[in-house]
Design a protein around this motif. Structure first.
Motif: not given
Length: 635
Positions: A1-3, A126-138, A380-383, A385-391
Motif C-alpha cells: 500500500m502507499t501513503a 515513492t515509499s522511502g528507503s526502507a521499502a526500497g531495501l525490502i523490495a530489493g531483498a525480495v 511482487i517485490a515492490a508491492l 516492500g511498500t506494504a510492509v513499511v507503510q503498514l
C-alpha cells in the motif's frame, strides 16, 4: 500500500522522506554485495547453461554479422528464435574476455545486481528507503531470479530493462513531462529486442499510472503518452525494419519463422501464438484451457491457480499471495487520495504489472516455461516492500495491524505448502517456518501494545520469517547447477528438462548422443578432432538436425555447425535443393546424427529437416565416432 497525501499539503508523517538516513548506504551496499555473491558464487558449475544461446554467443564473438542478427553459427546459416539483444551482451563479453561459460554467464549475474539496485531506487522514490531495501531483498531472494540471473536466457536482460522502465515512469509522473516517458518507452523497446512481445505486457500499467497521476492537463498527458509510445516503436522497430530491408540472400534465415520473416516470428510463434496455442513450428503444446483451469496440453493446465501449480510455484509463489493482499490494501488506503498522489501512481505501476502479467501467464495456451515467472518478481517485490513499511507506519490502526499480521500469516502458510512439495529437502524447515511465522503474525497484530524495543524485535522476526522460505529456496537454487533449455528453480538438479547429456542414439532420423530437442552434449575427443581437421576448408564443418545438437558440436569444436531446421527441426531451412547444392560445392564436411526427441510430437511446421536426413542416409555410408553417427559428405 502507499501513503496518502494531497499535493497542496505539507508532507505528513506518513509520507516517506527523500532524505536518506545514514544507515541506508551501508545496508544498500551490503544488499548489493550479498546479491552479487548469491548470483556469482559457483557460477561455473552450470557450464554452458543453455548451450543454444552460448553457441550463438560464440558465433557472435567470431562474426559481427552473426552478432547483429543473433546467428546460431558464425557462418550465418540461421538465427536463434528470438531477437538478439541478450546475445549482443553475451557476444561482446565473449569478444572481450574469450569464449567461456564465465564470459557468457557473468553478464547475467551483473544484470541481477543492477536489477536489485534499480528496484531499490524506484521504490525509494515513492515509499522511502526502507521499502526500497525490502523490495530489493525480495527481488534478490525470489527463486526464479536466483535461477535466471545465473543463467543465459534472455529473461535476465528483459527484467533489468523493465525495472529501468518502471523507474523512468515514476520519474515521469513526478516531472509530468515527456522526457522520462520517452526513456521508459526506449527501455521497453529494447526489452522487446530481448524477448519480443512479452516486454509490452507492462505498457498498459505504465500508461494508466501516468494518465491518472501526472500533474498536468489531460491533453498533455495524452500527448506525453503518445511520445512514450513512439519511443517504444522506434527503439524496437528500427531492428525489425533493418532485418526486413536487408536482402534475404545476404543474411541468415530467421529461426522460428516459416517464411524467413522477423515480423512473422514476432506476431506468430513468439507472439499471439503463445496466447492462443496456435504456434506454427512448435513441438508439443496443446489446446487452450478455460478460466476454471482447463488443459494447456503439453504446457500444463491453465486457470486462476496455474502459478500455484507444481510447475510454477517454486519459482514465484512464495510472496505472491502477500503481493495480491498488498495491492488490495493499497487500493483501499488510497481510495480518497487526490488524483495526483504519487503513491497511487506507483501502486498502479506495480499492481497493473502484476495483474496483467499474471493473467497472461495463467491463461496463455501456447509455450510457457516455469522460469518465465521471473517477469512477476519486480512487481511482487515492490508491492511487498511498500506494504510492509507503510503498514508498519500505520500499525496503530487496527485494520493496518490486521493486514500486516494477515500478510505474514498468509506468507507463512504459502511457504509451508511449498516446502512440503520438497519433502526430501530440509524436512525440518517447513514445520519450523510454520510455528515461527504464525507466532510472529500474532505478535504483529498486537504490536502496538508493546514497548518500542520489543516492537522492533517483532518487526525483525517478522521480516526474517517473511523472507526465510523464499531465501532458503533461492540459495538452494543457486547451489544447483542448471543446464538445458528449460531450467527450474529449486534444489533438485534432476528437475532440469533437456540438460547436457541427454539424448538418444541412431541415424539421421534418430540421432546420436547429442541431447536431442532440448538438451546438448559436447562431442568426445575423437569427434572433436575429426571436426577440427581441415575445418578452414569448409563453411560448416558439420550439419545436424536441431539447434541444441548443433550447439554441442559447435561449442566442442569451436567451428560453425549448421542447425538444419532450426531449434525444433521444423523450420523450412535449408531446402533439400540448397543442401544438395552445398554438398556438391563442398560447403559442408559432415552430417551428424541428430538425436532429436519430440515430446508431444510435431504439431506443425516443415519436414525439410527429415527430408535432408533421409537423403543423407540414402546417399552416404555411416561411420560411428564417439557414439555419434557420422556421414562424410565429401565422399
Amino acid at each position: 500500500m502507499t501513503a496518502v497525501v494531497t499535493p497542496e499539503a505539507a508532507p505528513s508523517a506518513l509520507v516517506p522522506s527523500r532524505r536518506r538516513p545514514p544507515w541506508v548506504r551501508p545496508v544498500l551496499a551490503a544488499l548489493l554485495v550479498a546479491t552479487a555473491a548469491l548470483y556469482l558464487w559457483g557460477l561455473g558449475a552450470s557450464g554452458w547453461a543453455n548451450a543454444f544461446y552460448s553457441a550463438a554467443a560464440q558465433a557472435g564473438s567470431l562474426s559481427w554479422k552473426a552478432l547483429f542478427f543473433g546467428s546460431s553459427d558464425a557462418a550465418n546459416g540461421i538465427t536463434v528464435d528470438k531477437t538478439p539483444a541478450a546475445l549482443w551482451v553475451m557476444s561482446l563479453s565473449a569478444r572481450l574476455f574469450g569464449v567461456s561459460s564465465w564470459s557468457v554467464l557473468v553478464p547475467q549475474a551483473l544484470m541481477g545486481v543492477g536489477s536489485t539496485w534499480l528496484m531499490y531506487a524506484t521504490v525509494r522514490r515513492t515509499s522511502g528507503s526502507a521499502a526500497g531495501l525490502i523490495a530489493g531483498a525480495v527481488l534478490t531472494l525470489t527463486p526464479a531470479a536466483a535461477l535466471i540471473f545465473r543463467f543465459n536466457n534472455p529473461d535476465a536482460l528483459l527484467v533489468l530493462l523493465l525495472v529501468a522502465a518502471a523507474y523512468c515512469t515514476v520519474r515521469a509522473i513526478e516531472k509530468a513531462g515527456p522526457k522520462w516517458l520517452v526513456l521508459a518507452g526506449t527501455a521497453v523497446g529494447f526489452g522487446f529486442l530481448a524477448k519480443m512481445l512479452q516486454a509490452t505486457l507492462v505498457l498498459p500499467a505504465f500508461a494508466l499510472a501516468y494518465l491518472v497521476a501526472a500533474r498536468t492537463s489531460l491533453g498533455k498527458r495524452l500527448l506525453h503518452l503518445l511520445a512514450g509510445l513512439a519511443a517504444v516503436v522506434v527503439s524496437a522497430g528500427w531492428y525489425l525494419a533493418v532485418v526486413a530491408l536487408w536482402p534475404a540472400a545476404d543474411r541468415p534465415y530467421i529461426g522460428g519463422s516459416q517464411n524467413n520473416s522477423l515480423l512473422e516470428l514476432t506476431l506468430g510463434y513468439n507472439g499471439f501464438g503463445r496466447i492462443t496455442g496456435d504456434e506454427t513450428g512448435s513441438v508439443g503444446g496443446g489446446s487452450v484451457g478455460g478460466p476454471g483451469g482447463g488443459s494447456g496440453g503439453g504446457w500444463g493446465s491453465t486457470g486462476l491457480f496455474r502459478l500455484f501449480g507444481s510447475e510454477m510455484a517454486g519459482g514465484i509463489a512464495w510472496l505472491l499471495p502477500a503481493a495480491v493482499l498488498a495491492f488490495g490494501a493499497g487500493v483501499w488506503f488510497t481510495r480518497r487520495a487526490p488524483r495526483t498522489d504519487p503513491g497511487r501512481g506507483a501502486l498502479l505501476i506495480w499492481g497493473g504489472w502484476l495483474v496483467i502479467t499474471a493473467a497472461v501467464f495463467s491463461f496463455m495456451g501456447g509455450i510457457i516455461h516455469p522460469y518465465y515467472t521471473i517477469a512477476l518478481a519486480p512487481a511482487i517485490a515492490a508491492l511487498v516492500g511498500t506494504a510492509v513499511v507503510q503498514l508498519w507506519r500505520l500499525r496503530t490502526d487496527p485494520v493496518a495491524a490486521g493486514l500486516l499480521s494477515g500478510g505474514l500469516a498468509l506468507t507463512t502458510v504459502t511457504t509451508f505448502v511449498l516446502l512440503r512439495q520438497e519433502p526430501s529437502w530440509q524436512p525440518w524447515l517447513a514445520p519450523c517456518m510454520l510455528v515461527a511465522g504464525l507466532c510472529s503474525a500474532v505478535g504483529l497484530f498486537f504490536v502496538n501494545q508493546f514497548n518500542r524495543a520489543f516492537a522492533r524485535s517483532l518487526a525483525v522476526a517478522g521480516m526474517v520469517t517473511l523472507l526465510a522460505g523464499t531465501g532458503a529456496y533461492s540459495v538452494a537454487t543457486a547451489a544447483t547447477p542448471h543446464t538445458g533449455a528449460i531450467p527450474s528453480a529449486g534444489p533438485a538438479s534432476g528437475r532440469n528438462f533437456g540438460g547436457m547429456g541427454g539424448g538418444m542414439r541412431g541415424g539421421p532420423g534418430g540421432g546420436g548422443p547429442a541431447g536431442g530437442l532440448l538438451g546438448t552434449t559436447l562431442p568426445g575427443s575423437n569427434l572433436t578432432a575429426l571436426l577440427k581437421a581441415g575445418a578452414d576448408g569448409y563453411t560448416w564443418v558439420a550439419a545436424t538436425v536441431g539447434s541444441n545438437n548443433a550447439a554441442g558440436y559447435q561449442l566442442g569444436s569451436g567451428q560453425p555447425v549448421l542447425a538444419v531446421g532450426g531449434f525444433n527441426g521444423t523450420d523450412p531451412y535449408p531446402t533439400l535443393e540448397q543442401f544438395e547444392q552445398w554438398v556438391r560445392n563442398g560447403t559442408i564436411h559432415y552430417f551428424l546424427g541428430d538425436g532429436m526427441t519430440m515430446p508431444g510430437g510435431r504439431s506443425s511446421g516443415s519436414d525439410l529437416a527429415q527430408q535432408i536426413a533421409d537423403w543423407v542416409a540414402d546417399h552416404y555410408e555411416p561411420t560411428t565416432v564417439d557414439g555419434v553417427v557420422v556421414y562424410d559428405l565429401t565422399r
